[in-house]
Design a protein around this motif. Structure first.
Motif, PDB file in Angstrom:
ATOM      1  N   ILE A  25      70.086 123.928  23.728  1.00  0.00           N
ATOM      2  CA  ILE A  25      70.173 122.525  23.288  1.00  0.00           C
ATOM      3  C   ILE A  25      71.178 122.377  22.151  1.00  0.00           C
ATOM      4  O   ILE A  25      72.009 121.451  22.130  1.00  0.00           O
ATOM      5  CB  ILE A  25      68.787 122.011  22.866  1.00  0.00           C
ATOM      6  CG1 ILE A  25      67.871 121.909  24.088  1.00  0.00           C
ATOM      7  CG2 ILE A  25      68.899 120.647  22.172  1.00  0.00           C
ATOM      8  CD1 ILE A  25      66.437 121.572  23.738  1.00  0.00           C
ATOM      9  N   VAL A  29      74.591 120.117  22.476  1.00  0.00           N
ATOM     10  CA  VAL A  29      74.863 118.989  21.571  1.00  0.00           C
ATOM     11  C   VAL A  29      76.183 119.206  20.837  1.00  0.00           C
ATOM     12  O   VAL A  29      77.024 118.288  20.739  1.00  0.00           O
ATOM     13  CB  VAL A  29      73.698 118.807  20.582  1.00  0.00           C
ATOM     14  CG1 VAL A  29      74.066 117.767  19.514  1.00  0.00           C
ATOM     15  CG2 VAL A  29      72.444 118.374  21.314  1.00  0.00           C
ATOM     16  N   THR A  30      76.385 120.421  20.326  1.00  0.00           N
ATOM     17  CA  THR A  30      77.627 120.705  19.585  1.00  0.00           C
ATOM     18  C   THR A  30      78.857 120.576  20.492  1.00  0.00           C
ATOM     19  O   THR A  30      79.865 119.958  20.123  1.00  0.00           O
ATOM     20  CB  THR A  30      77.573 122.124  18.992  1.00  0.00           C
ATOM     21  OG1 THR A  30      76.401 122.255  18.191  1.00  0.00           O
ATOM     22  CG2 THR A  30      78.806 122.387  18.152  1.00  0.00           C
ATOM     23  N   THR A  32      79.130 118.883  23.293  1.00  0.00           N
ATOM     24  CA  THR A  32      79.321 117.473  23.693  1.00  0.00           C
ATOM     25  C   THR A  32      80.019 116.687  22.608  1.00  0.00           C
ATOM     26  O   THR A  32      80.983 115.934  22.875  1.00  0.00           O
ATOM     27  CB  THR A  32      77.968 116.835  24.022  1.00  0.00           C
ATOM     28  OG1 THR A  32      77.340 117.579  25.069  1.00  0.00           O
ATOM     29  CG2 THR A  32      78.166 115.379  24.469  1.00  0.00           C
ATOM     30  N   ILE A 350      75.656 109.308  18.953  1.00  0.00           N
ATOM     31  CA  ILE A 350      75.362 110.457  19.821  1.00  0.00           C
ATOM     32  C   ILE A 350      74.599 111.530  19.046  1.00  0.00           C
ATOM     33  O   ILE A 350      73.667 112.168  19.574  1.00  0.00           O
ATOM     34  CB  ILE A 350      76.672 111.018  20.403  1.00  0.00           C
ATOM     35  CG1 ILE A 350      77.298 110.014  21.375  1.00  0.00           C
ATOM     36  CG2 ILE A 350      76.441 112.337  21.114  1.00  0.00           C
ATOM     37  CD1 ILE A 350      78.696 110.408  21.848  1.00  0.00           C
ATOM     38  N   ALA A 354      71.014 112.917  20.029  1.00  0.00           N
ATOM     39  CA  ALA A 354      70.818 114.336  20.296  1.00  0.00           C
ATOM     40  C   ALA A 354      69.656 114.900  19.464  1.00  0.00           C
ATOM     41  O   ALA A 354      68.857 115.718  19.951  1.00  0.00           O
ATOM     42  CB  ALA A 354      72.091 115.099  19.996  1.00  0.00           C
ATOM     43  N   LEU A 357      66.437 113.677  21.014  1.00  0.00           N
ATOM     44  CA  LEU A 357      66.185 114.414  22.252  1.00  0.00           C
ATOM     45  C   LEU A 357      65.755 115.843  21.969  1.00  0.00           C
ATOM     46  O   LEU A 357      64.921 116.419  22.691  1.00  0.00           O
ATOM     47  CB  LEU A 357      67.450 114.411  23.122  1.00  0.00           C
ATOM     48  CG  LEU A 357      67.834 113.073  23.746  1.00  0.00           C
ATOM     49  CD1 LEU A 357      69.189 113.199  24.464  1.00  0.00           C
ATOM     50  CD2 LEU A 357      66.776 112.622  24.749  1.00  0.00           C
ATOM     51  N   LEU A 358      66.297 116.444  20.900  1.00  0.00           N
ATOM     52  CA  LEU A 358      65.915 117.802  20.524  1.00  0.00           C
ATOM     53  C   LEU A 358      64.437 117.869  20.132  1.00  0.00           C
ATOM     54  O   LEU A 358      63.707 118.782  20.535  1.00  0.00           O
ATOM     55  CB  LEU A 358      66.808 118.278  19.378  1.00  0.00           C
ATOM     56  CG  LEU A 358      66.602 119.718  18.906  1.00  0.00           C
ATOM     57  CD1 LEU A 358      66.926 120.676  20.049  1.00  0.00           C
ATOM     58  CD2 LEU A 358      67.485 120.013  17.722  1.00  0.00           C
TER      59      LEU A 358
END
Length: 917
Positions: A25, A29-30, A32, A350, A354, A357-358
């Motif tokens: 994850i 994220v990083t 993206t 974003i 993220a 979502l994490l």
């Protein structure tokens, strides 16, 4: 180590899943965020580079287009200015010449000069900038502008800018022309001489130069004003808000759009916030060979801000102008900053999403691990319980119901022990079921004989094809007699006994006594059984017969078509062609198959057909075009092609079917229509040329005749006898010119009306040359010319005598006209490739290359004054070209200025001479 200290499967999975998911994850994220940032930043930078490049190219194109517009306006102004000088000076010259002719017998040259000056004053010639220059007895020159006289000599002139004695002498020798110099009577506001362009014409008898010149700078300012007005209307760029600016190289603004400055202001001291002297930077860029770009900040008083400008500037050397265009970079940078701000907002959004979502993923992962631990415990208990039941009941474990591969593999190992016990029985049942299914439902016929040749196998396909059940045929003492006669039955028995597995075609009799076509093969088993396998092809055979019948019908139909029809496969090889196609290519029908376009057409045309066939096979559909074809019977014919792709059952292109239609007659009709249209255009052009010649060439001799007859009527008694004879001789000369013009015009018109019909006769060319030289003898003697007649006395041609005489007369008359006094004219002839070539050569003034190209043009009527002011109609060479080409001949010229000219024409020799050769 005790069992309690060992790790359980669930705890180990929980740890690995937790850390792996967390790492994945974070990486996602990083990655993206980084990809989004790089992508947006690249897009913004690309848009910025593209916009700036586009704007720079735009302003450069606008500036260069403006420079081309200025040059076109200047050239147009200069051409009109020169035409006006020639016209006004020529009118003044004609007036002065008329006065000289009328008064030369009664007045001295000085008195005539005074009369000419007064006449030119009356028509306003001097007010337009005209001057008269004539020599004095002491070697100086006197110049008069209508009110003032100036004496010119080497002591009181500026030899560089003013007209000098040498220049005046040159103009006297040349007769007329342009020169640039200071106007002797005009000065500018600073008292400096005004440079002007003069047009000068000479009057020989009085040694007078009549010239007209205007102030170049004044006229140039007018055209500059007009051009600046045109440039001020140019708009371009975003919403057409940008413009072209014009400055002088000394810093004066000529065209500027600004709230701070106006045209006439000096802007060479404007400094932007970065310390750039804007005008100096633009001047440096403009002085480069092809101009250059300058970037600076320009103050906007309405917004109290600076805009970032890019300008392209180029130097216009002739007027010392700087032409430039600009565009504002602030607008695009504002857009780019807005996009960057939006990018930051999106990245923050974003990042927060993220993070949320994490957290959600972490909670869900903990719940999943807890649930997985519970499932593992249940699976272990279930596995142990099922192992006990399987051993007790001799059944297999349900190995696919477990969630973990280890448990399934363990169940499979246990099942192998049970499967070994059940394998033999299961395999037997499967084999029996498979054979029964194949035997009963096979789409082929299967029959069998045991070791005693008793029919024991007769499947459902046999019952369907033959219409006899297995039970009925088994009771028959001789089953083969149902389908074969005795001889055929014997052959079948031999094949069955042989049983070599080869399929053979057999014709049998079905249940309804109809003939059937079948393939049968026989095989022997280890138990000495005979297995017979067959398949019925009656339907296929009937389809084949029907197809052959349809194929014969189609071939008969194609053969009956009167147009050429052909078929070629996908490789371009002809497979079929009807009789008309075979006749077209000069082959027999049976020889067409196997040919290609390279066998029936020339290489270049065949290559074209091959390319068009490949395109049709690739694109599909229908292809229609027209082309020339070499018909073996009729020669070259024009055909209309209509081709289509033929596809096989799989929908793939299998070949091309083509039908051809002969459209030669239609094409000939189209060509005839085009030729009629061209003839009508030629008639219209001839009409226009006729009217232009009549309108122009009738006026000059008529005006001369009318003018001098008027003088004789009104002042007859004031003239001496010699003067009266001179006037009458002049009238007679003009009347002769008019008569020659009308003769030439009528001859040319008659040739146009007569068309291509010629009244041919055979004659020697030397006879016509002598006759025409005799007619022109007076003009030849007047100039003291020497005629060298080298025409071969034996050369004869078959032509229309009147036309050839006209050609010789015109060419010799032209040679006389442009020869210098006491010169020589040569007439030569020789034979080249069965053509008689005649040359008329003079050593006169010659013709420049540009004028040679216009001599025989029907679009431009050329008439040039001779060496002693002889005039012509401008029709002579047009008539010569017309008459020579009617005889399938050719006329041309070879000449160099001041070295003379040679006119040639060639004509076919008489038929009798050709036959002898």
């Amino acid at each position: 180590m005790s069992i309690n200290k060992k790790q359980t499967i669930s705890s180990l999975i929980r740890k690995h899943v937790f850390f792996s998911t967390l790492l994945v994850i974070i990486l996602l994220v990083t990655t993206t965020l980084w990809v989004v940032f790089i992508s947006y930043n690249n897009i913004i930078q690309t848009e910025s580079d593209f916009f700036h490049s586009e704007q720079k190219e735009l302003i450069k194109n606008e500036v260069q287009r403006t420079l081309r517009m200025i040059e076109e306006h200047r050239q147009e102004w200069y051409d009109n200015y020169k035409k006006n000088l020639i016209l006004e000076t020529s009118q003044a010259w004609e007036l002065a010449t008329t006065i000289l002719i009328k008064q030369s017998a009664h007045h001295t040259p000085d008195e005539i000069r005074v009369m000419i000056e007064e006449a030119l004053v009356s028509i306003g010639f001097f007010k337009q900038g005209g001057i008269i220059t004539y020599p004095q007895s002491n070697g100086s020159w006197t110049t008069f502008d209508g009110t003032t006289q100036i004496t010119i000599n080497q002591q009181n002139i500026e030899p560089v800018d003013s007209i000098t004695s040498q220049q005046i002498q040159t103009l006297f020798t040349k007769g007329e022309g342009f020169y640039t110099g200071n106007h002797p009577f005009r000065q500018d506001s600073d008292g400096m001489p005004v440079k002007s362009l003069f047009y000068v014409k000479r009057i020989n008898a009085l040694k007078i130069l009549i010239s007209l010149g205007n102030n170049n700078s004044t006229l140039q300012k007018e055209v500059q004003k007009e051009i600046l007005n045109t440039i001020s209307k140019i708009r371009y760029g975003r919403a057409h808000k940008h413009y072209i600016f014009v400055n002088q190289m000394d810093g004066k603004a000529l065209l500027i759009h600004s709230d701070q400055y106006k045209p006439g202001d000096y802007i060479n001291d404007i400094i932007d916030p970065d310390g750039i002297n804007i005008f100096d930077a633009e001047k440096k860029a403009a002085l480069q060979d092809k101009g250059g770009y300058v970037t600076y900040k320009w103050f906007q008083p309405n917004r109290s801000t600076y805009s970032k400008n890019i300008t392209f500037v180029q130097h216009y050397k002739d007027w010392d102008w700087m032409i430039g265009g600009h565009t504002d970079r602030s607008y695009v940078e504002k857009i780019l900053n807005t996009q960057r701000s939006e990018l930051k907002t999106k990245l923050i959004y974003i990042l927060w999403m993220a993070f949320i979502l994490l957290i959600i993923a972490f909670v869900a992962l903990q719940f999943y691990i807890y649930n997985l631990n519970r499932i593992i415990k249940l699976q272990v208990r279930s596995l142990l319980r099922n192992i006990g039941q399987a051993i007790h009941n001799d059944t297999e474990l349900p190995d696919k119901q477990y969630l973990f591969a280890e448990f399934c593999q363990m169940a499979q190992y246990i099942n192998k022990i049970i499967q070994e016990k059940q394998y033999t029985e299961k395999q037997y049942k499967i084999s029996q079921n498979h054979f029964q299914t194949i035997y009963e439902h096979a789409p082929v016929m299967i029959s069998g004989l045991d070791e005693n040749n008793k029919l024991v196998l007769w499947n459902k396909e046999c019952e369907r094809i033959f219409g006899i059940s297995q039970k009925a045929i088994s009771k028959h003492p001789d089953p083969l007699s149902l389908f074969y006669n005795s001889e055929e039955a014997k052959q079948v028995k031999d094949l069955v006994n042989k049983a070599d597995g080869t399929f053979r075609l057999q014709v049998v009799k079905g249940s309804n006594n109809k003939t059937r076509y079948q393939y049968w093969a026989s095989f022997k088993t280890d138990e000495n059984w005979t297995i017979n396998v067959g398949y019925d092809i009656t339907a296929l055979k009937q389809s084949e017969l029907k197809w052959n019948e349809q194929s014969r019908f189609l071939k008969s139909l194609i053969k009956s078509i009167p147009n050429p029809v052909f078929f070629k496969d996908a490789a371009g090889i002809y497979q079929f062609g009807n009789k008309r196609f075979a006749n077209l290519i000069g082959r027999q029908e049976e020889d067409i198959q196997g040919l290609t376009v390279y066998d029936v057409s020339p290489p270049k045309i065949a290559e074209k057909y091959k390319q068009m066939d490949d395109a049709l096979l690739k694109q599909g559909g229908v292809q229609v075009y027209e082309s020339f074809v070499q018909d073996a019977e009729k020669g070259q014919q024009y055909f209309f092609f209509n081709k289509a792709v033929y596809k096989n059952l799989e929908g793939e292109a299998a070949g091309i079917i083509g039908v051809m239609l002969n459209i030669t007659d239609r094409k000939k009709a189209e060509v005839a229509q085009a030729e009629r249209q061209q003839a009508l255009e030629e008639i219209n052009r001839t009409k226009n040329l006729f009217f232009s010649i009549v309108a122009h060439d009738l006026k000059t001799p008529l005006h001369t005749i009318l003018g001098f007859t008027y003088l004789l009527i009104n002042a007859y008694n004031s003239f001496e006898v010699e003067e009266t004879k001179r006037l009458i001789k002049t009238i007679n000369y003009s009347a002769q010119n008019l008569n020659n013009f009308l003769d030439g015009l009528l001859t040319w018109v008659q040739s146009q009306l007569k068309g291509s019909q010629l009244e041919l006769s055979t004659f020697k060319i030397i006879d016509k040359v002598k006759h025409e030289l005799h007619l022109l003898q007076e003009s030849i003697d007047a100039k003291g010319l020497l005629i060298e007649n080298n025409i071969d006395i034996s050369d004869a041609i078959e032509a229309e005598a009147t036309m050839i005489s006209t050609v010789i007369r015109n060419l010799v008359a032209n040679a006389v006209k442009f020869s210098h006094r006491n010169g020589t004219i040569e007439l030569n002839s020789h034979v080249h490739l069965n053509n008689l070539v005649v040359e008329i050569r003079d050593n006169g003034v010659g013709i420049c290359k540009e004028s040679q190209e216009k001599l025989f043009s029907t679009d431009v009527k050329t008439s040039t004054t001779g060496t002693e002011s002889e005039t012509g109609t401008g029709l002579g060479l047009l008539i010569c070209k017309e008459f020579i080409e009617k005889h399938q001949g050719r006329i041309w010229v070879e000449s160099e200025p001041n070295k003379g000219s040679s006119f040639f024409f060639s004509l076919p020799l008489e038929k009798r001479k050709k036959e002898k050769e």
